[in-house]
Design a protein around this motif. Structure first.
Motif, PDB file in Angstrom:
ATOM      1  N   VAL A  27     124.813  97.312 140.665  1.00 28.07           N
ATOM      2  CA  VAL A  27     123.785  96.847 140.582  1.00 28.07           C
ATOM      3  C   VAL A  27     122.791  97.951 139.715  1.00 28.07           C
ATOM      4  O   VAL A  27     121.991  97.557 139.125  1.00 28.07           O
ATOM      5  N   LEU A  28     123.383  99.277 139.746  1.00 25.84           N
ATOM      6  CA  LEU A  28     122.605 100.250 138.948  1.00 25.84           C
ATOM      7  C   LEU A  28     122.930  99.992 137.600  1.00 25.84           C
ATOM      8  O   LEU A  28     123.897  99.756 137.043  1.00 25.84           O
ATOM      9  N   GLN A  29     121.783 100.225 136.863  1.00 22.75           N
ATOM     10  CA  GLN A  29     122.002  99.955 135.256  1.00 22.75           C
ATOM     11  C   GLN A  29     120.542 100.915 134.630  1.00 22.75           C
ATOM     12  O   GLN A  29     119.803 101.116 135.329  1.00 22.75           O
ATOM     13  N   PRO A  30     120.917 101.171 133.689  1.00 18.75           N
ATOM     14  CA  PRO A  30     119.724 101.814 132.658  1.00 18.75           C
ATOM     15  C   PRO A  30     118.521 100.706 132.611  1.00 18.75           C
ATOM     16  O   PRO A  30     118.798  99.880 131.839  1.00 18.75           O
ATOM     17  N   ARG A  31     117.405 101.211 133.164  1.00 15.75           N
ATOM     18  CA  ARG A  31     116.211 100.247 133.025  1.00 15.75           C
ATOM     19  C   ARG A  31     114.867 101.189 133.433  1.00 15.75           C
ATOM     20  O   ARG A  31     115.178 102.290 133.917  1.00 15.75           O
ATOM     21  N   PHE A  32     113.977 100.581 132.813  1.00 14.80           N
ATOM     22  CA  PHE A  32     112.656 101.295 133.048  1.00 14.80           C
ATOM     23  C   PHE A  32     112.540 102.569 132.531  1.00 14.80           C
ATOM     24  O   PHE A  32     112.437 103.745 133.695  1.00 14.80           O
ATOM     25  N   PRO A  33     112.946 103.059 131.403  1.00 16.96           N
ATOM     26  CA  PRO A  33     112.920 104.560 131.015  1.00 16.96           C
ATOM     27  C   PRO A  33     111.730 105.122 131.307  1.00 16.96           C
ATOM     28  O   PRO A  33     111.336 106.464 131.374  1.00 16.96           O
ATOM     29  N   LEU A  34     110.556 104.186 131.450  1.00 19.89           N
ATOM     30  CA  LEU A  34     109.207 105.050 131.523  1.00 19.89           C
ATOM     31  C   LEU A  34     109.090 105.816 132.663  1.00 19.89           C
ATOM     32  O   LEU A  34     108.358 107.041 132.686  1.00 19.89           O
ATOM     33  N   LEU A  35     109.989 105.328 133.974  1.00 21.88           N
ATOM     34  CA  LEU A  35     109.767 105.983 135.287  1.00 21.88           C
ATOM     35  C   LEU A  35     110.763 107.381 135.193  1.00 21.88           C
ATOM     36  O   LEU A  35     111.217 107.966 136.188  1.00 21.88           O
ATOM     37  N   LEU A  36     111.599 107.652 133.945  1.00 18.38           N
ATOM     38  CA  LEU A  36     112.309 108.720 133.784  1.00 18.38           C
ATOM     39  C   LEU A  36     111.976 109.683 132.906  1.00 18.38           C
ATOM     40  O   LEU A  36     112.243 110.779 133.090  1.00 18.38           O
ATOM     41  N   ASP A  37     111.318 109.344 131.695  1.00 20.37           N
ATOM     42  CA  ASP A  37     111.337 110.061 130.652  1.00 20.37           C
ATOM     43  C   ASP A  37     109.857 110.622 130.442  1.00 20.37           C
ATOM     44  O   ASP A  37     109.869 111.652 129.572  1.00 20.37           O
ATOM     45  N   ARG A  38     109.052 109.840 130.707  1.00 20.47           N
ATOM     46  CA  ARG A  38     107.696 110.530 130.406  1.00 20.47           C
ATOM     47  C   ARG A  38     107.228 111.577 131.540  1.00 20.47           C
ATOM     48  O   ARG A  38     107.809 111.996 132.266  1.00 20.47           O
ATOM     49  N   TRP A  39     106.323 112.477 130.805  1.00 23.00           N
ATOM     50  CA  TRP A  39     106.257 113.842 131.507  1.00 23.00           C
ATOM     51  C   TRP A  39     105.705 113.807 133.117  1.00 23.00           C
ATOM     52  O   TRP A  39     105.954 114.309 133.906  1.00 23.00           O
ATOM     53  N   TRP A  40     104.742 112.615 133.184  1.00 28.22           N
ATOM     54  CA  TRP A  40     104.197 112.581 134.304  1.00 28.22           C
ATOM     55  C   TRP A  40     105.295 111.847 135.322  1.00 28.22           C
ATOM     56  O   TRP A  40     105.216 112.187 136.702  1.00 28.22           O
ATOM     57  N   ALA A  41     106.065 111.030 134.808  1.00 29.44           N
ATOM     58  CA  ALA A  41     107.358 110.638 135.789  1.00 29.44           C
ATOM     59  C   ALA A  41     108.124 112.039 136.204  1.00 29.44           C
ATOM     60  O   ALA A  41     108.650 111.914 137.363  1.00 29.44           O
ATOM     61  N   SER A  42     108.500 112.710 135.418  1.00 29.81           N
ATOM     62  CA  SER A  42     109.370 114.030 135.578  1.00 29.81           C
ATOM     63  C   SER A  42     108.564 114.806 136.501  1.00 29.81           C
ATOM     64  O   SER A  42     108.971 115.459 137.477  1.00 29.81           O
ATOM     65  N   ALA A  43     107.291 114.876 136.486  1.00 29.92           N
ATOM     66  CA  ALA A  43     106.519 115.932 137.341  1.00 29.92           C
ATOM     67  C   ALA A  43     106.167 115.225 138.729  1.00 29.92           C
ATOM     68  O   ALA A  43     106.675 115.906 139.823  1.00 29.92           O
ATOM     69  N   ILE A  44     106.290 113.857 138.879  1.00 34.04           N
ATOM     70  CA  ILE A  44     106.334 113.201 140.218  1.00 34.04           C
ATOM     71  C   ILE A  44     107.535 113.303 140.766  1.00 34.04           C
ATOM     72  O   ILE A  44     107.608 113.942 142.023  1.00 34.04           O
ATOM     73  N   THR A  45     108.759 113.173 140.043  1.00 36.71           N
ATOM     74  CA  THR A  45     110.028 113.353 140.516  1.00 36.71           C
ATOM     75  C   THR A  45     110.289 114.935 141.227  1.00 36.71           C
ATOM     76  O   THR A  45     110.668 115.300 142.251  1.00 36.71           O
ATOM     77  N   GLY A  46     109.655 115.930 140.388  1.00 36.78           N
ATOM     78  CA  GLY A  46     109.804 117.322 140.751  1.00 36.78           C
ATOM     79  C   GLY A  46     109.023 117.609 141.962  1.00 36.78           C
ATOM     80  O   GLY A  46     109.402 118.395 142.663  1.00 36.78           O
ATOM     81  N   VAL A  47     107.811 117.147 141.967  1.00 40.09           N
ATOM     82  CA  VAL A  47     107.092 117.415 143.196  1.00 40.09           C
ATOM     83  C   VAL A  47     107.630 116.880 144.321  1.00 40.09           C
ATOM     84  O   VAL A  47     107.673 117.809 145.479  1.00 40.09           O
ATOM     85  N   LEU A  48     107.982 115.852 144.472  1.00 39.03           N
ATOM     86  CA  LEU A  48     108.839 115.110 145.708  1.00 39.03           C
ATOM     87  C   LEU A  48     110.090 116.017 145.917  1.00 39.03           C
ATOM     88  O   LEU A  48     110.573 115.909 147.192  1.00 39.03           O
ATOM     89  N   LEU A  49     110.833 116.210 144.919  1.00 45.27           N
ATOM     90  CA  LEU A  49     112.026 117.021 145.323  1.00 45.27           C
ATOM     91  C   LEU A  49     111.769 118.402 145.807  1.00 45.27           C
ATOM     92  O   LEU A  49     112.487 118.845 146.712  1.00 45.27           O
ATOM     93  N   VAL A  50     110.442 119.181 145.311  1.00 48.86           N
ATOM     94  CA  VAL A  50     110.262 120.507 146.026  1.00 48.86           C
ATOM     95  C   VAL A  50     109.825 120.060 147.414  1.00 48.86           C
ATOM     96  O   VAL A  50     110.312 120.943 148.332  1.00 48.86           O
ATOM     97  N   MET A  51     109.074 118.955 147.730  1.00 45.26           N
ATOM     98  CA  MET A  51     108.890 118.861 149.083  1.00 45.26           C
ATOM     99  C   MET A  51     109.990 118.402 149.867  1.00 45.26           C
ATOM    100  O   MET A  51     110.265 118.840 151.140  1.00 45.26           O
ATOM    101  N   LEU A  52     110.852 117.719 149.600  1.00 49.69           N
ATOM    102  CA  LEU A  52     112.070 117.655 150.145  1.00 49.69           C
ATOM    103  C   LEU A  52     112.959 118.685 150.474  1.00 49.69           C
ATOM    104  O   LEU A  52     113.377 119.009 151.486  1.00 49.69           O
ATOM    105  N   GLY A  53     113.095 119.767 149.441  1.00 52.36           N
ATOM    106  CA  GLY A  53     113.839 120.904 149.651  1.00 52.36           C
ATOM    107  C   GLY A  53     113.244 121.758 150.633  1.00 52.36           C
ATOM    108  O   GLY A  53     113.914 122.474 151.313  1.00 52.36           O
TER     109      GLY A  53
END
Length: 199
Positions: free
Chosen positions: A107-133
């Motif tokens: 079911v996984l496939q390349p889609r919605f690149p907006l949630l992967l490539d934009r600077w704000w998306a990268s920042a959200i992912t980074g913040v959440l990973l820091v918190m998980l770490g």
């Protein structure tokens, strides 16, 4: 053609079980996918209480900080690039999650690149990973497997370029951080009250 996540695991699991898989060697030539691979390789040790805070937590925080900085390639300090999991840990991890990965890859496939490539998306992912770490580093009982599951969501989203899965990872990790924070606060208050009663 892009190599799927399960095939990547199969490649890393092939060979002498006692071999040390150095992170610097494993990430060479992977470009931005290296962020997902690094998270994937951090999961086996994240499942081990006591070890997660020493190995997995710094790796997850490092990935999070670099995504917050909108880096396109992974940077590793020399002392970390020379370290990594032993192959038997990857084999064990593949045994646990291999069947699930086989189902997910349908079911996984390349889609919605907006949630992967934009600077704000990268920042959200980074913040959440820091918190998980940080949460991985804290000695919170019975949470390692849960946090490792969230790391798997992030790793697969980055590796498979699946923005829909990334959205699920965001919501799940944010909810976990909020709930853990609330529970930690409640536990701290209970300990404080009991200490007043006893002493």
């Amino acid at each position: 053609r892009k190599v799927r996540t399960r095939a990547l695991l199969d490649h890393y699991a092939t060979g002498d079980a006692d071999d040390l898989l150095r992170l610097g060697d494993l990430l060479t030539g992977l470009g931005r996918r290296a962020f997902g691979v690094l998270l994937l390789l951090a999961i086996p040790t994240a499942l081990i209480p006591g070890v997660a805070g020493v190995i997995s937590s710094p790796i997850v925080i490092l990935v999070g900080l670099q995504l917050m900085a909108i880096r396109r390639r992974v940077w590793l300090p020399r002392f970390l690039s020379q370290r990594g999991p032993h192959r038997h840990a990857i084999v064990r991890f593949r045994g646990w999650f291999g069947p699930w990965l086989a189902r997910l890859e349908r079911v996984l496939q390349p889609r919605f690149p907006l949630l992967l490539d934009r600077w704000w998306a990268s920042a959200i992912t980074g913040v959440l990973l820091v918190m998980l770490g940080i949460l991985l580093w804290l000695p919170i009982p019975f949470t390692n497997a849960v946090f490792a599951g969230f790391l798997l969501l992030f790793a697969l989203a980055l590796l498979e370029r699946d923005g829909a899965l990334m959205a699920v990872a965001w919501l799940s990790a944010a909810a976990a951080c909020i709930v853990t924070g609330m529970l930690s606060g409640t536990l701290a208050q209970l300990v404080w009250r009991w200490s007043d009663v006893l002493f």
